[in-house]
Design a protein around this motif. Structure first.
Motif, mmCIF file in Angstrom:
data_model
loop_
_atom_site.group_PDB
_atom_site.id
_atom_site.type_symbol
_atom_site.label_atom_id
_atom_site.label_comp_id
_atom_site.label_asym_id
_atom_site.label_seq_id
_atom_site.Cartn_x
_atom_site.Cartn_y
_atom_site.Cartn_z
ATOM 1 N N ILE A 33 13.017 75.012 41.922
ATOM 2 C CA ILE A 33 13.796 74.008 41.180
ATOM 3 C C ILE A 33 13.065 73.644 39.883
ATOM 4 O O ILE A 33 13.668 73.587 38.809
ATOM 5 C CB ILE A 33 14.040 72.721 42.010
ATOM 6 N N SER A 34 11.752 73.402 39.972
ATOM 7 C CA SER A 34 10.984 72.946 38.798
ATOM 8 C C SER A 34 11.170 73.859 37.600
ATOM 9 O O SER A 34 11.390 73.397 36.473
ATOM 10 C CB SER A 34 9.483 72.902 39.101
ATOM 11 N N LEU A 35 11.059 75.166 37.832
ATOM 12 C CA LEU A 35 11.092 76.112 36.712
ATOM 13 C C LEU A 35 12.499 76.227 36.128
ATOM 14 O O LEU A 35 12.663 76.413 34.922
ATOM 15 C CB LEU A 35 10.545 77.472 37.141
ATOM 16 N N ALA A 36 13.514 76.084 37.001
ATOM 17 C CA ALA A 36 14.895 76.079 36.495
ATOM 18 C C ALA A 36 15.150 74.816 35.677
ATOM 19 O O ALA A 36 15.815 74.845 34.639
ATOM 20 C CB ALA A 36 15.873 76.181 37.659
ATOM 21 N N VAL A 37 14.600 73.687 36.132
ATOM 22 C CA VAL A 37 14.769 72.400 35.440
ATOM 23 C C VAL A 37 14.014 72.394 34.109
ATOM 24 O O VAL A 37 14.465 71.798 33.130
ATOM 25 C CB VAL A 37 14.269 71.246 36.359
ATOM 26 N N ASN A 86 15.050 87.409 41.220
ATOM 27 C CA ASN A 86 15.482 86.403 40.248
ATOM 28 C C ASN A 86 16.244 85.286 40.923
ATOM 29 O O ASN A 86 16.952 85.515 41.904
ATOM 30 C CB ASN A 86 16.409 87.043 39.213
ATOM 31 N N LEU A 87 16.093 84.089 40.364
ATOM 32 C CA LEU A 87 16.884 82.941 40.815
ATOM 33 C C LEU A 87 17.133 82.098 39.577
ATOM 34 O O LEU A 87 16.172 81.731 38.876
ATOM 35 C CB LEU A 87 16.095 82.138 41.858
ATOM 36 N N LEU A 88 18.416 81.854 39.255
ATOM 37 C CA LEU A 88 18.791 81.097 38.054
ATOM 38 C C LEU A 88 18.099 81.655 36.802
ATOM 39 O O LEU A 88 17.612 80.918 35.950
ATOM 40 C CB LEU A 88 18.455 79.606 38.231
ATOM 41 N N GLY A 89 18.025 82.998 36.752
ATOM 42 C CA GLY A 89 17.484 83.650 35.556
ATOM 43 C C GLY A 89 15.977 83.632 35.446
ATOM 44 O O GLY A 89 15.420 84.019 34.416
ATOM 45 N N ILE A 90 15.284 83.187 36.498
ATOM 46 C CA ILE A 90 13.812 83.132 36.460
ATOM 47 C C ILE A 90 13.273 84.174 37.424
ATOM 48 O O ILE A 90 13.778 84.333 38.539
ATOM 49 C CB ILE A 90 13.321 81.715 36.843
#
Length: 458
Positions: A322-326, A272-276
């Motif tokens: 980054i894209s998916l967190a954004v 996981n990274l930033l909940g993804i």
């Protein structure tokens, strides 16, 4: 033409004060304005140095003794870490490392006559044991396969069991594999003769998931005792989810080949990274320090000032981190990346997380930007996270023409960042907040940073 008279000669002994550290972490002593680079010395120290190499513009020296020590020196650094480049700043206290990284950016800005502020570096509470991936070479030492790391600037293996900056569970896994290679007498690769079997042991471990992947890089398809070794790894490594043989039969310094054989378990692991949730394969690019990556990306996303109504472009999007967190905070995200496998991963990661407002395209970022610009795409925010060489001038120009209100620049190289900031200024973009360094790689000289640029004219 007469030969230039240099102020020092090879094998000469000189004394002096260390004035600075280079971006590679070497101390600088000057004799008549002529620099001598000396490993394992720190600013403010008075040292005696033996000159080992002389060129027209600079020399290299070896530390003989320290007459006056820096208060920032760590007294007993592990010499293997300094010698191999695993931890080139391992002789410097952590608060001093953070200041060094802030100053590195500041000095380059001053040199370029850019009057910009640099915030204090965001560091880690525990600046060691952070790497979630290891690529450890295997070589024959005293007749048996041995794991370790190369001396800086050479291919001489230094045997190492505790890599200090790697997740300790990864170090343990490497030792399990090394001991099995010894038990079954699997010969290590020899670069000179291009013979031997095992070249590299790669281990990845999810920071949150604790899932482990072992990749055994071999010099060809032939792998003696592969069944026994695979079985024992699966029994002895906690959290093991995937064991893969990667075939690299080329004479090259590139670590991984293109062909993978799944030996046991799943072909991928998750983290996981930033909940993804991200799917990670042997060849996936995935940030090696997830804790600091989260801080880096969180800083970038917060500075983008998103409220769900914006269109965002993410250049150099990789597997979509980054894209998916954004995407959670934007109307739509467009990502571009030159590596087809990374874009395939990005699309898969979007699907796995139910994210439908992200579009991923394979291509050179600068060419795709020009295409998007020609198609009339109007982003509100552009996020760039380029490799060390920085941004292509064409990409900066296309960004200027698309005229987003903000550009968020995630940099891994202060030198190219400073160059690119000057180019953005020509397009009407100026830095509106202090540059924020983030320490992604404690104990090393690398520094990442986030810079916010806003459109002020044109």
């Amino acid at each position: 033409m007469s030969k230039v008279q240099l102020p020092v000669h090879k094998n000469e002994t000189v004394t002096g004060t260390v004035l600075d550290l280079t971006y590679q972490g070497n101390g600088v002593v000057k004799v008549d304005h002529y620099p001598i680079f000396v490993p394992n010395t720190l600013p403010g120290e008075e040292v005696t140095v033996k000159v080992t190499k002389v060129t027209k513009n600079f020399a290299w020296g070896k530390l003989i003794s320290i007459e006056k020590k820096s208060p920032d020196r760590i007294d007993d650094p592990n010499w293997a870490y300094l010698q191999t480049g695993i931890a080139p700043l391992g002789n410097l206290t952590y608060p001093a490392q953070l200041k060094f990284k802030q100053r590195q950016i500041q000095k380059l800005l001053e040199k370029a006559h850019l009057n910009l502020e640099v915030a204090e570096t965001l560091g880690m509470d525990q600046p060691f044991g952070y790497r979630n991936k290891a690529q450890v070479p295997v070589r024959m030492v005293k007749g048996q396969p041995t794991t370790g790391f190369y001396k800086r600037g050479s291919h001489d293996l230094v045997p190492i069991e505790d890599f200090y900056i790697q997740d300790p569970a990864i170090d343990q896994t490497v030792l399990v594999v090394r001991d099995l290679l010894r038990k079954y007498q699997v010969p290590a690769y020899d670069e000179e003769t291009h013979r031997g079997v095992i070249r590299t042991v790669m281990v990845r471990r999810g920071y949150y998931s604790h899932q482990v992947m072992v990749v055994l890089v071999t010099n060809g398809e032939h792998f003696p005792h592969v069944a026994e070794i695979t079985r024992e790894i699966s029994e002895r490594v906690p959290g093991i989810k995937s064991i893969v043989q990667n075939v690299n039969d080329k004479r090259t310094n590139v670590i991984l080949g293109t062909k993978n054989h799944l030996l046991w378990g799943e072909p991928t692991i998750h983290d996981n990274l930033l909940g993804i949730d991200f799917t990670i394969s042997p060849l996936s690019f995935y940030q090696v320090n997830p804790q600091q990556t989260e801080r880096l990306y969180q800083t970038a996303i917060e500075n983008a000032g998103l409220d769900g109504s914006q269109t965002v472009i993410d250049a150099y999007c990789g597997i979509g981190t980054i894209s998916l967190a954004v995407a959670k905070h934007a109307k739509h995200v467009y990502g571009v990346e030159i590596v087809p496998a990374a874009i395939a991963d990005a699309k898969q990661n979007a699907a796995n997380n139910g994210i439908e407002n992200a579009t991923f395209v394979v291509g050179k970022a600068e060419e795709q930007f020009a295409k998007w610009q020609a198609e009339g795409l109007k982003p509100d925010v552009v996020i760039v996270d380029p490799p060390r060489k920085g941004l292509d001038a064409q990409l900066i120009e296309a960004t200027g023409k698309m005229a987003p209100q903000k550009v968020i620049y995630v940099s891994c190289n202060p030198a190219t960042l400073v160059r690119d900031l000057q180019r953005f200024a020509e397009q009407g973009y100026h830095v509106t907040k202090p540059i924020q360094p983030v320490d992604q790689f404690p104990q090393t000289t690398h520094v990442e940073s986030v810079t916010v640029l806003e459109r002020t004219e044109k």
